[in-house]
Enzyme design. Structure first.
Site, PDB file in Angstrom:
ATOM      1  N   SER A  75      -6.510 -18.788  37.404  1.00  0.00           N
ATOM      2  CA  SER A  75      -5.427 -18.059  36.309  1.00  0.00           C
ATOM      3  C   SER A  75      -6.088 -18.695  34.783  1.00  0.00           C
ATOM      4  CB  SER A  75      -4.221 -18.321  36.102  1.00  0.00           C
ATOM      5  OG  SER A  75      -3.529 -19.614  36.322  1.00  0.00           O
ATOM      6  N   LYS A  76      -6.227 -18.412  33.884  1.00  0.00           N
ATOM      7  CA  LYS A  76      -6.145 -18.929  32.343  1.00  0.00           C
ATOM      8  C   LYS A  76      -4.653 -20.191  31.744  1.00  0.00           C
ATOM      9  CE  LYS A  76      -4.644 -15.325  29.175  1.00  0.00           C
ATOM     10  NZ  LYS A  76      -5.388 -14.232  28.705  1.00  0.00           N
ATOM     11  N   ARG A  77      -4.052 -20.027  32.628  1.00  0.00           N
ATOM     12  CA  ARG A  77      -3.047 -20.462  32.067  1.00  0.00           C
ATOM     13  C   ARG A  77      -3.434 -22.396  33.033  1.00  0.00           C
ATOM     14  NH1 ARG A  77       2.038 -21.753  33.015  1.00  0.00           N
ATOM     15  NH2 ARG A  77       1.773 -20.629  35.164  1.00  0.00           N
ATOM     16  N   LYS A  78      -4.453 -22.480  34.358  1.00  0.00           N
ATOM     17  CA  LYS A  78      -5.152 -23.423  34.414  1.00  0.00           C
ATOM     18  C   LYS A  78      -5.837 -23.591  34.544  1.00  0.00           C
ATOM     19  CE  LYS A  78      -0.617 -23.161  38.083  1.00  0.00           C
ATOM     20  NZ  LYS A  78      -0.551 -23.102  38.722  1.00  0.00           N
ATOM     21  N   ASN A  79      -6.830 -23.362  33.998  1.00  0.00           N
ATOM     22  CA  ASN A  79      -8.229 -23.403  34.058  1.00  0.00           C
ATOM     23  C   ASN A  79      -8.832 -21.716  32.694  1.00  0.00           C
ATOM     24  OD1 ASN A  79     -10.139 -24.644  35.549  1.00  0.00           O
ATOM     25  ND2 ASN A  79      -9.309 -23.996  37.556  1.00  0.00           N
TER      26      ASN A  79
END
Ligand code: GLU
Length: 497
Positions: A252-256
């Site tokens: 997910s773009k929140r983590k990567n």
């Protein structure tokens, strides 16, 4: 039989590395067998789909070197390849299902549906929720529709027994029919849902093998049932393992960073990124880690796909990319690659308006523009201290602006300016105070080329990554903060609508 595969992204945001991963495997399967690979744009969600996103998907896949035989840009015998242009086809097939009783009109309003869901949950029911209109007689349904009552079309689903999904990679997967909902096929505005459009198109486009992410396994029973209702042969199904963050959650773009554009701007080689994506679920017979697309194709074999949850790890990608640069690029290729990445005429020309008013001699250019070529800024908590703002305020400015910028439909200087000015007013902060943390996060210094133009040129993904990096440098947002701040943010935004 000619093998035909496809990748079918929805153009609702930045081109996702997951799309490239799925495209790569479909491409290999088709090409290894002398077949065709198709790009289909699944833009039935009219509110979220954009042309800009479609174009970015096309550009990103091209940049990676994945080529398709048929698609919205190059046409082909089974077109159009954009679902928004195939509305009549889906309406016809939905009408056919309605006609022979495999589908029914459901007249529930959203409120009634929400109420039914609540009652269903409260009763502790474990199965799928059924519509009371499933049993309405055809005459009653016809007359309600004629009187103008809005409806959706849902498919009928058996309530007993199990559906056996034959997955090429996983074998037989059994899903009880009472867990499968009576899926909406056609929405009240006449647009199809993913399920109907996907099945109809895969059939009409002659797709023989569907390789997609494992998150679609639970949809397979609906799709297989639709094939049965239509009397069509279903394609072979292969559900690829999901790409994961380091903590094994879904990438997910929140983590990567997940956008292919981010990896392009960071200066990864397309060959290395593709190599890395190939390794996510597949390995070479000799286990060699470095391979080109041609080599992958030469050795491609479905049997070598492994189902473990592959972790998309940028440290590993860095290593692979470095190895590619060092071992595969001679000096000429090195120079060409760097020039193509950023030091080309077109890119320089984009930067000229930013520096023309300031530059006195060329030797000033590198300090002025160096941060355009950089990745994340070298920040420390000390560098992120600003007059009139506590650390907590600064972190909130970053978090809120990430949400605001994420929601921007287009990425240009005017839109960024309007969004950030609006956010400053909403947060009741003077623009100068509000913007100081941006210069540091984006350019790594307290003043730089004009901020909004700079952000526009740097691109959304890089700006997002730098803002998040600044926030994390002060202190990463905890899960609790994320929930609480998001609520506060939504309330704040709603209050100024
Ligand atoms: N539009 C779907 C997606 O974006 C396609 C899934 C499929 O391949 O069936 O993932």
């Amino acid at each position: 039989m000619t093998i035909r595969t496809r990748v079918a992204p929805s153009p609702t945001g930045d081109p996702h590395v997951g799309t490239a991963y799925v495209a790569l495997f479909n491409y290999c399967l088709a090409k290894k067998n002398g077949g065709q690979f198709i790009l289909r744009i699944e833009d039935t969600d009219r509110a979220r789909s954009t042309k800009a996103s479609e174009q970015m998907i096309i550009d990103a896949l091209r940049w990676l070197g994945i080529e398709w035989d048929e698609g919205p840009d190059c046409g082909g015998p089974a077109g159009p390849y954009r679902q928004s242009e195939r509305g009549d086809i889906y309406a016809k097939y939905a009408a056919e299902l309605l006609e022979n009783g495999h589908a029914f009109r459901c007249f529930l309003t959203n409120e009634q549906l929400a109420q039914l869901r609540k009652e269903h949950q409260a009763a502790g029911a474990t199965g799928a929720l059924d519509s009371p209109y499933a049993s309405m007689s055809r005459e009653e349904s016809d007359s309600l529709a004629e009187s103008g009552t809005p409806f959706v079309i849902r498919m009928r689903v058996p309530r007993e027994g199990v559906c056996t999904v034959n997955d090429e990679l996983r074998g037989e997967i059994e899903i009880a029919w009472d867990q499968v909902d009576m899926q909406v096929l056609l929405k009240s505005d006449g647009m199809p849902t993913y399920h109907l459009a996907n099945v109809v198109d895969d059939h009409l486009m002659g797709i023989t093998h569907v390789m997609r992410g494992e998150e679609w396994i639970s949809s397979a029973p609906k799709h297989l049932l639709l094939y049965q209702y239509f009397g069509w042969e279903p394609p072979v199904l292969c559900h690829l393992p999901l790409l994961r963050n380091a903590d094994r959650s879904k990438l997910s773009k929140r983590k990567n960073p997940t956008s292919i554009m981010y990896y392009q701007r960071m200066g990864y080689l397309p060959e290395a990124l593709l190599n890395y994506l190939g390794r996510m679920a597949w390995s070479m017979p000799d286990e060699s880690e470095m391979f080109s697309l041609d080599t992958m194709l030469e050795h491609f074999d479905l049997k070598r796909i492994s189902l473990g949850g592959p972790i998309f790890d940028t440290t590993k990608l860095d290593w692979l990319n470095g190895t590619w640069i060092r071992e595969e690029l001679d000096d000429d290729a090195f120079a060409d690659s760097v020039a193509e990445w950023a030091l080309n005429r077109e890119n320089l020309k984009r930067l000229i308006p930013l520096v023309r008013p300031r530059v006195n001699k060329w030797s000033e250019l590198a300090p002025m523009l160096g941060f355009f070529l950089d990745g994340l800024m070298p920040l420390t908590p000390e560098k992120l201290q600003f007059k009139g703002l506590e650390d907590g305020d600064v972190r909130k400015i970053y978090a809120y602006s990430l949400w605001t910028l994420d929601a921007l439909p287009s990425w240009d200087s005017d839109s960024i300016q309007a969004a950030l000015r609006g956010l400053a007013t909403t947060m009741d902060l003077k623009l100068r105070v509000f913007l100081a943390p941006f210069f540091m996060a984006i350019a790594g210094k307290s003043s730089s080329t004009p901020l909004f133009n700079t952000m526009a040129l740097l691109g959304k993904d890089m700006c997002r990554a730098r803002l998040r990096h600044a926030l994390d440098t002060l202190k990463p947002m905890s899960g609790k903060e994320q929930g609480r701040w998001r609520k506060e943010y939504d309330a704040l935004m709603a209050s100024c609508d």
